[in-house]
Scaffold this active site. Structure first.
Site, PDB file in Angstrom:
ATOM      1  N   HIS A  73       0.842  -1.198   0.000  1.00  0.00           N
ATOM      2  CA  HIS A  73       0.000   0.000   0.000  1.00  0.00           C
ATOM      3  C   HIS A  73       0.876   1.246   0.000  1.00  0.00           C
ATOM      4  O   HIS A  73       1.867   1.333   0.720  1.00  0.00           O
ATOM      5  CB  HIS A  73      -0.970   0.012   1.182  1.00  0.00           C
ATOM      6  CG  HIS A  73      -0.324   0.001   2.540  1.00  0.00           C
ATOM      7  ND1 HIS A  73       0.026   1.162   3.207  1.00  0.00           N
ATOM      8  CD2 HIS A  73       0.018  -1.014   3.367  1.00  0.00           C
ATOM      9  CE1 HIS A  73       0.547   0.855   4.387  1.00  0.00           C
ATOM     10  NE2 HIS A  73       0.563  -0.465   4.509  1.00  0.00           N
ATOM     11  N   ASP A  75      -0.501   4.275   0.620  1.00  0.00           N
ATOM     12  CA  ASP A  75      -1.043   5.261   1.559  1.00  0.00           C
ATOM     13  C   ASP A  75      -0.393   5.113   2.926  1.00  0.00           C
ATOM     14  O   ASP A  75       0.097   4.044   3.303  1.00  0.00           O
ATOM     15  CB  ASP A  75      -2.561   5.144   1.668  1.00  0.00           C
ATOM     16  CG  ASP A  75      -3.030   3.799   2.201  1.00  0.00           C
ATOM     17  OD1 ASP A  75      -2.389   2.779   1.885  1.00  0.00           O
ATOM     18  OD2 ASP A  75      -4.045   3.760   2.933  1.00  0.00           O
ATOM     19  N   ASP A 106       6.314   1.730   7.051  1.00  0.00           N
ATOM     20  CA  ASP A 106       4.989   1.204   6.723  1.00  0.00           C
ATOM     21  C   ASP A 106       4.385   1.979   5.575  1.00  0.00           C
ATOM     22  O   ASP A 106       3.667   2.946   5.800  1.00  0.00           O
ATOM     23  CB  ASP A 106       4.105   1.276   7.969  1.00  0.00           C
ATOM     24  CG  ASP A 106       2.780   0.563   7.831  1.00  0.00           C
ATOM     25  OD1 ASP A 106       2.619  -0.191   6.865  1.00  0.00           O
ATOM     26  OD2 ASP A 106       1.907   0.757   8.694  1.00  0.00           O
ATOM     27  N   GLU A 140      -5.254   1.079   2.376  1.00  0.00           N
ATOM     28  CA  GLU A 140      -5.019   0.034   3.374  1.00  0.00           C
ATOM     29  C   GLU A 140      -5.108   0.600   4.773  1.00  0.00           C
ATOM     30  O   GLU A 140      -5.601  -0.055   5.687  1.00  0.00           O
ATOM     31  CB  GLU A 140      -3.652  -0.611   3.157  1.00  0.00           C
ATOM     32  CG  GLU A 140      -3.465  -1.938   3.888  1.00  0.00           C
ATOM     33  CD  GLU A 140      -2.977  -1.799   5.319  1.00  0.00           C
ATOM     34  OE1 GLU A 140      -3.018  -2.801   6.059  1.00  0.00           O
ATOM     35  OE2 GLU A 140      -2.536  -0.692   5.702  1.00  0.00           O
TER      36      GLU A 140
END
Length: 386
Positions: A73, A75, A106, A140
């Site tokens: 992801h 985002d 992340d 996500e």
């Protein structure tokens, strides 16, 4: 500066707070297309919450070729108070051997690492014996309704089969590669409204207090042993997250109380069996109630086999570690992909600073992540050649 670090910094510099993509997918498509990937944009959602998705696939010749997909992801979660950051969250900043920026752990490093791993792998193996795909989304960290879930539904409608999936979530704890996720628990939430009769608190005989009525049932649910877990999962847990009741006045018995709760359940229980048991408890206590359920994801498990063995071998070759297989933690988009893919493994960098102020990754850990992905590709190729 390594190619992986350069691409990581480029991604961090794009402020892709969920559901925004901020140009990440265009940057990645530009890197994938020269390697022979056909890139398909699959956007979804209302204009007020438009989600960007990318399905990129590199297919070879021949029938029934296995397919490896990397899922990630673009985002990121909101930054939180900017004044608490030591440096601007979308300006990649090096300090004390660490790269700071929102998404560093992340999971923009993982995406960059896999793309560069592909570049290196395909340079040495231009005709691998399996197809390779990437499924990337900007939804996500948000509701996860118009992202991977939508793409998986489309792939299922088209009859596209996936065999192996690597999800680039940050899974490492103390050292890079020391833990991977070979499964996740399911998640199911409930909103319970217990009805009573509102009245003056001085005249309880003329009212019915729903909080008092609900408490014995809630205590029983909290004490219930739902299952014993198994070798891969801890026992299923049930937790209350919120309780709302009353008018705000101190002299009014409320007319209803609403309780939000959540199950994290293992493969020993099903969503249906848990729902039935909850209703049985509530009915036993004679409550007048309404209960709405939301299933966020089913549990999934990948036992040791082709993909797990390849990832373990890659980590062992790169770091010397015998990685731990784990199903702990929250949910990921792996729960959607597992619906059409029997082998799903999550492996990525340290999760120590994810979602925090001053999110960062140790720079020295970036190349090992890329190498683990490249070695996994090489190991899958070796297995297919046998």
């Amino acid at each position: 500066m390594s190619r992986t670090l350069q691409l990581t910094e480029q991604l961090i510099s794009l402020p892709s707070v969920t559901p925004e993509d901020a140009g990440c997918l265009e940057l990645l498509a530009d890197a994938l297309q020269p390697m022979g990937f056909a890139c398909e944009r699959i956007d979804s959602g209302p204009d007020s919450f438009r989600v960007r998705n990318l399905w990129a696939r590199r297919s070879g010749t021949g029938a029934d070729r296995p397919v490896l997909v990397f899922a990630g992801h673009t985002d990121v979660v909101p930054t939180g108070p900017l004044e608490q950051w030591s440096s601007p969250p979308f300006v990649p900043t090096h300090r004390d051997g660490k790269l700071y920026g929102r998404g560093a752990s992340d999971m923009k490093t993982s995406i960059a690492a896999f793309v560069v791993a592909l570049e290196e792998f395909l340079a040495e193996t231009p005709a691998p014996s399996f197809d390779i795909a990437l499924l990337l989304t900007s939804d996500e960290e948000g509701p996860s309704v118009d992202g991977t879930k939508v793409v998986v539904e489309l792939l299922r409608e088209r009859g596209e089969r996936l065999d192996w999936c690597i999800v680039g979530e940050p899974t490492s704890v103390e050292r890079t590669g020391d833990m991977i996720k070979n499964g996740r628990r399911g998640t199911m939430s409930g909103r319970l409204t217990v009805k009573g009769i509102q009245g003056h608190i001085a005249y309880p005989q003329l009212a019915r207090n729903p909080i008092h009525q609900a408490l014995p049932a809630l205590a029983e649910l909290a004490a219930t042993r739902w299952d014993e877990g198994n070798a891969f999962f801890p026992p299923t847990s049930w937790q209350i997250s919120n309780m709302h009741g009353g008018t705000g006045a101190s002299n009014v018995i409320p007319g209803h109380v609403t309780i939000d709760f959540n199950f994290r359940f293992c493969t020993e229980s099903t969503a249906e069996s848990l729902q039935q048991r909850v209703h049985a408890v509530l009915d036993h206590h004679g409550l007048e109630y309404e209960l709405a359920w939301t299933i966020g994801g089913q549990p999934f498990l990948t036992t040791p086999g082709t993909l797990v063995n390849a990832v373990q071998a890659a980590i062992r070759a790169e770091t010397g570690l015998e990685t731990e297989l784990s199903t702990t933690g929250g949910t990921s988009d792996g729960r959607f992909i597992a619906q059409i893919c029997s082998q799903v493994v999550e492996v990525g960098p340290s999760n120590a600073s994810i979602h925090k102020i001053d999110e960062h990754i140790v720079v020295a850990d970036i190349e090992p992540i890329k190498n683990i992905y490249r070695r996994t590709l090489q190991e899958l190729q070796r297995q297919q050649a046998v």
